[in-house]
Design a protein around this motif. Structure first.
Motif, PDB file in Angstrom:
ATOM      1  N   GLU A  23      34.039 102.535  -9.550  1.00  0.00           N
ATOM      2  CA  GLU A  23      34.959 101.340  -9.348  1.00  0.00           C
ATOM      3  C   GLU A  23      34.490 100.144  -8.777  1.00  0.00           C
ATOM      4  N   ALA A  24      33.345 100.171  -7.949  1.00  0.00           N
ATOM      5  CA  ALA A  24      32.762  99.229  -7.124  1.00  0.00           C
ATOM      6  C   ALA A  24      31.153  99.005  -7.410  1.00  0.00           C
ATOM      7  N   LEU A  25      30.897  99.448  -8.621  1.00  0.00           N
ATOM      8  CA  LEU A  25      29.414  99.193  -9.079  1.00  0.00           C
ATOM      9  C   LEU A  25      28.546  99.704  -7.985  1.00  0.00           C
ATOM     10  N   ASN A  26      28.906 101.020  -7.644  1.00  0.00           N
ATOM     11  CA  ASN A  26      28.254 101.623  -6.506  1.00  0.00           C
ATOM     12  C   ASN A  26      27.800 100.880  -5.059  1.00  0.00           C
ATOM     13  N   ALA A  62      22.974 100.157  -7.697  1.00  0.00           N
ATOM     14  CA  ALA A  62      24.106  99.791  -6.547  1.00  0.00           C
ATOM     15  C   ALA A  62      24.213  98.120  -6.342  1.00  0.00           C
ATOM     16  N   ALA A  63      25.450  97.659  -6.212  1.00  0.00           N
ATOM     17  CA  ALA A  63      25.559  96.208  -6.354  1.00  0.00           C
ATOM     18  C   ALA A  63      25.501  95.670  -4.816  1.00  0.00           C
ATOM     19  N   GLY A  64      24.931  96.584  -4.068  1.00  0.00           N
ATOM     20  CA  GLY A  64      24.766  95.949  -2.427  1.00  0.00           C
ATOM     21  C   GLY A  64      25.673  96.675  -1.647  1.00  0.00           C
ATOM     22  N   ALA A  65      25.685  96.252  -0.166  1.00  0.00           N
ATOM     23  CA  ALA A  65      26.610  97.022   0.510  1.00  0.00           C
ATOM     24  C   ALA A  65      27.982  96.349   0.390  1.00  0.00           C
ATOM     25  N   ASP A  66      28.755  97.321   0.672  1.00  0.00           N
ATOM     26  CA  ASP A  66      30.357  97.065   0.500  1.00  0.00           C
ATOM     27  C   ASP A  66      30.796  95.794   1.025  1.00  0.00           C
ATOM     28  N   ILE A  67      30.710  94.815   0.569  1.00  0.00           N
ATOM     29  CA  ILE A  67      31.297  93.405   1.102  1.00  0.00           C
ATOM     30  C   ILE A  67      32.847  93.584   1.539  1.00  0.00           C
ATOM     31  N   PHE A  83      25.634  99.678  11.674  1.00  0.00           N
ATOM     32  CA  PHE A  83      25.824 100.344  10.547  1.00  0.00           C
ATOM     33  C   PHE A  83      24.794 100.497   9.474  1.00  0.00           C
ATOM     34  N   ILE A  84      23.873  99.272   9.492  1.00  0.00           N
ATOM     35  CA  ILE A  84      22.629  99.339   8.896  1.00  0.00           C
ATOM     36  C   ILE A  84      21.576 100.523   9.134  1.00  0.00           C
ATOM     37  N   SER A  85      21.275 100.937  10.322  1.00  0.00           N
ATOM     38  CA  SER A  85      20.587 101.917  10.927  1.00  0.00           C
ATOM     39  C   SER A  85      20.486 103.330  10.028  1.00  0.00           C
ATOM     40  N   GLY A 103      20.586  98.704 -14.575  1.00  0.00           N
ATOM     41  CA  GLY A 103      21.299  97.727 -14.166  1.00  0.00           C
ATOM     42  C   GLY A 103      21.219  97.112 -12.873  1.00  0.00           C
ATOM     43  N   TYR A 104      22.191  96.862 -12.208  1.00  0.00           N
ATOM     44  CA  TYR A 104      22.327  95.845 -11.108  1.00  0.00           C
ATOM     45  C   TYR A 104      21.671  96.622  -9.763  1.00  0.00           C
ATOM     46  N   ALA A 105      20.667  95.935  -9.131  1.00  0.00           N
ATOM     47  CA  ALA A 105      20.019  96.444  -7.689  1.00  0.00           C
ATOM     48  C   ALA A 105      19.739  95.429  -6.916  1.00  0.00           C
ATOM     49  N   GLN A 129      18.405  89.711  -4.131  1.00  0.00           N
ATOM     50  CA  GLN A 129      18.933  89.695  -2.647  1.00  0.00           C
ATOM     51  C   GLN A 129      19.816  88.400  -2.941  1.00  0.00           C
ATOM     52  N   PRO A 130      21.110  88.582  -3.099  1.00  0.00           N
ATOM     53  CA  PRO A 130      22.027  87.521  -3.138  1.00  0.00           C
ATOM     54  C   PRO A 130      22.756  87.322  -2.155  1.00  0.00           C
ATOM     55  N   GLU A 131      22.240  88.041  -0.894  1.00  0.00           N
ATOM     56  CA  GLU A 131      23.080  87.725   0.309  1.00  0.00           C
ATOM     57  C   GLU A 131      23.331  86.409   0.779  1.00  0.00           C
TER      58      GLU A 131
HETATM   59  N1  CAA Z   1      30.829  95.123  -2.429  1.00  0.00           N
HETATM   60  C1  CAA Z   1      32.219  95.681  -2.751  1.00  0.00           C
HETATM   61  N2  CAA Z   1      32.549  95.597  -4.093  1.00  0.00           N
HETATM   62  C2  CAA Z   1      32.068  95.205  -5.029  1.00  0.00           C
HETATM   63  C3  CAA Z   1      30.608  94.905  -4.611  1.00  0.00           C
HETATM   64  C4  CAA Z   1      30.101  94.852  -3.448  1.00  0.00           C
HETATM   65  N3  CAA Z   1      28.672  94.591  -3.061  1.00  0.00           N
HETATM   66  N4  CAA Z   1      29.945  94.651  -6.101  1.00  0.00           N
HETATM   67  C5  CAA Z   1      30.875  94.758  -6.824  1.00  0.00           C
HETATM   68  N5  CAA Z   1      31.978  95.218  -6.405  1.00  0.00           N
HETATM   69  C6  CAA Z   1      33.174  95.351  -6.778  1.00  0.00           C
HETATM   70  C7  CAA Z   1      34.015  94.195  -7.418  1.00  0.00           C
HETATM   71  O1  CAA Z   1      34.750  93.750  -6.344  1.00  0.00           O
HETATM   72  C8  CAA Z   1      34.895  94.675  -8.452  1.00  0.00           C
HETATM   73  O2  CAA Z   1      36.137  95.516  -7.842  1.00  0.00           O
HETATM   74  P1  CAA Z   1      37.674  95.145  -8.367  1.00  0.00           P
HETATM   75  O3  CAA Z   1      37.589  95.436  -9.812  1.00  0.00           O
HETATM   76  O4  CAA Z   1      38.261  95.950  -7.486  1.00  0.00           O
HETATM   77  O5  CAA Z   1      37.836  93.483  -7.952  1.00  0.00           O
HETATM   78  C9  CAA Z   1      34.007  95.588  -9.248  1.00  0.00           C
HETATM   79  O6  CAA Z   1      33.160  96.177  -8.147  1.00  0.00           O
HETATM   80  C10 CAA Z   1      33.150  95.147 -10.357  1.00  0.00           C
HETATM   81  O7  CAA Z   1      32.367  94.060  -9.995  1.00  0.00           O
HETATM   82  P2  CAA Z   1      32.824  92.789 -10.774  1.00  0.00           P
HETATM   83  O8  CAA Z   1      34.244  92.597 -11.332  1.00  0.00           O
HETATM   84  O9  CAA Z   1      32.239  91.600  -9.973  1.00  0.00           O
HETATM   85  O10 CAA Z   1      31.731  93.104 -12.051  1.00  0.00           O
HETATM   86  P3  CAA Z   1      30.781  91.694 -12.725  1.00  0.00           P
HETATM   87  O11 CAA Z   1      30.132  92.736 -13.959  1.00  0.00           O
HETATM   88  O12 CAA Z   1      31.892  90.627 -13.146  1.00  0.00           O
HETATM   89  O13 CAA Z   1      29.837  91.368 -11.868  1.00  0.00           O
HETATM   90  C11 CAA Z   1      28.015  91.757 -10.165  1.00  0.00           C
HETATM   91  C12 CAA Z   1      28.812  92.055 -11.472  1.00  0.00           C
HETATM   92  C13 CAA Z   1      27.318  90.162 -10.541  1.00  0.00           C
HETATM   93  C14 CAA Z   1      27.049  92.642  -9.398  1.00  0.00           C
HETATM   94  C15 CAA Z   1      29.040  91.221  -9.088  1.00  0.00           C
HETATM   95  O14 CAA Z   1      30.069  92.194  -8.662  1.00  0.00           O
HETATM   96  C16 CAA Z   1      28.432  90.915  -7.786  1.00  0.00           C
HETATM   97  O15 CAA Z   1      27.735  89.675  -7.539  1.00  0.00           O
HETATM   98  N6  CAA Z   1      28.618  91.704  -6.437  1.00  0.00           N
HETATM   99  C17 CAA Z   1      28.157  91.464  -5.305  1.00  0.00           C
HETATM  100  C18 CAA Z   1      26.395  91.502  -5.440  1.00  0.00           C
HETATM  101  C19 CAA Z   1      26.101  90.870  -3.909  1.00  0.00           C
HETATM  102  O16 CAA Z   1      26.308  90.057  -3.422  1.00  0.00           O
HETATM  103  N7  CAA Z   1      25.442  92.003  -3.174  1.00  0.00           N
HETATM  104  C20 CAA Z   1      24.877  92.021  -1.878  1.00  0.00           C
HETATM  105  C21 CAA Z   1      26.052  92.705  -0.932  1.00  0.00           C
HETATM  106  S1  CAA Z   1      25.742  92.037   0.923  1.00  0.00           S
HETATM  107  C22 CAA Z   1      24.394  93.208   1.384  1.00  0.00           C
HETATM  108  O17 CAA Z   1      24.027  94.078   0.392  1.00  0.00           O
HETATM  109  C23 CAA Z   1      23.845  93.220   2.610  1.00  0.00           C
HETATM  110  C24 CAA Z   1      22.613  93.997   2.913  1.00  0.00           C
HETATM  111  O18 CAA Z   1      21.448  93.525   2.674  1.00  0.00           O
HETATM  112  C25 CAA Z   1      22.747  95.279   3.636  1.00  0.00           C
END
Ligand code: CAA
Length: 257
Positions: A23-26, A62-67, A83-85, A103-105, A129-131
């Motif tokens: 549900e959250a792209l891992n 995994a699409a990253g840390a849970d935003i 928390f990252i430790s 897919g997405y990493a 690394q789209p942070e």
């Molecule tokens: N955290 C929480 N939820 C996330 C998530 C994330 N990183 N990535 C995706 N999701 C959730 C979305 O919110 C969505 O949930 P809802 O249906 O409840 O709205 C669901 O997963 C599906 O995502 P999308 O609808 O956005 O799917 P998409 O196919 O249109 O886009 C994507 C895919 C391009 C990967 C897009 O989801 C995206 O840009 N995700 C965030 C990527 C990101 O910024 N990652 C970095 C996080 S910060 C980090 O990781 C810090 C660190 O260094 C430790």
């Protein structure tokens, strides 16, 4: 042991952890990291396992840390809670670990893959690394491991623009060891892990330690470390068996595997 956010399987000597929050792209939340730590710790202690595999789904490693989990944190929450430790559980493993990425990493997903010893990617993999687009920077080693893996130019490009890099570019840049068609990813990763698991475990663990040492030391220090480690392996029964098997033109039967 049953988990909510990961799935765990054993395939021969390979211990597989599949990230599973579809549900959250891992996206990597605290629960998932906690379960990942538990599963990998259990595999480390399991004599049947010689190599770990970390994977996700076809759409997302995994699409990253849970935003959503992070968004409201204050500086004090983040700094004091650190928390990252917890994510270091992957980097701390002593047995080899292979990332199988489809897919997405992204963000923490890319960082988690880079904590693994090598990455096998499907043609659909996308690394990034789209942070920066969230007003932050990578926090789990992205600016450091990516720079060491692909050099300053591309690391800066990815960290400053937040653009994604496809599997082919990632392989060319040195981030990825192999690229395979999506439908072959699982089999390829398990096969690679089983090959590693079939080796002498002390030799495999020492090889991992020695390659990692290249990042932490000068060339002279690293070469010295490697030579000592090489000599130390002559204390193992597996060295006697491996070399005897070569001379006798047969397959080795390693004891410590
Ligand atoms: N955290 C929480 N939820 C996330 C998530 C994330 N990183 N990535 C995706 N999701 C959730 C979305 O919110 C969505 O949930 P809802 O249906 O409840 O709205 C669901 O997963 C599906 O995502 P999308 O609808 O956005 O799917 P998409 O196919 O249109 O886009 C994507 C895919 C391009 C990967 C897009 O989801 C995206 O840009 N995700 C965030 C990527 C990101 O910024 N990652 C970095 C996080 S910060 C980090 O990781 C810090 C660190 O260094 C430790």
């Amino acid at each position: 042991m049953s988990y909510e956010t990961i799935q765990v399987e054993i395939h021969g000597g390979a211990g597989l952890v599949r990230l599973h929050r579809p549900e959250a792209l891992n996206a990597l939340n605290a629960r998932l990291i906690d379960e990942l730590d538990q599963a990998l710790t259990a595999f480390e202690a399991d004599e049947r396992i010689g190599c770990h595999v970390l994977t996700g789904s076809e759409k997302a490693f995994a699409a990253g840390a849970d935003i959503k989990e992070m968004q409201a944190k204050s500086f004090a929450d983040a700094y004091l809670g650190d928390f990252i430790s917890r994510w270091e559980c992957v980097a701390r493993l002593r047995k080899p670990i292979i990332a199988a990425v489809s897919g997405y990493a992204l963000g923490g997903g890319c960082e988690l893959a880079m904590m693994c010893d090598f990455i096998i990617a499907s043609e659909t993999a996308q690394f990034g690394q789209p942070e920066i687009k969230l007003g932050v920077i990578p926090g789990a080693g992205g600016t450091q491991r990516l720079t060491r893996a692909i050099g300053k130019a591309k690391a800066m490009d990815l960290c400053l623009t937040g653009r994604f890099m496809g599997a082919e570019e990632a392989e060319r840049a040195g981030l990825v060891a192999r690229v395979v068609p999506e439908e072959q990813l699982f089999a390829e990763a398990i096969k690679a892990a089983q090959i590693v698991a079939g080796m002498s475990l002390p030799a495999a663990m020492t090889a991992k330690e020695a390659v990692d040492r290249a990042y932490e030391s000068t060339l002279a220090e690293g070469v010295k470390f490697e030579r000592r480690a090489f000599y130390a392996l002559f204390a193992t029964e597996d060295q006697k068996e491996g070399m005897a098997a070569f001379i006798e033109k047969r397959r080795p039967k390693f004891k410590n595997r």
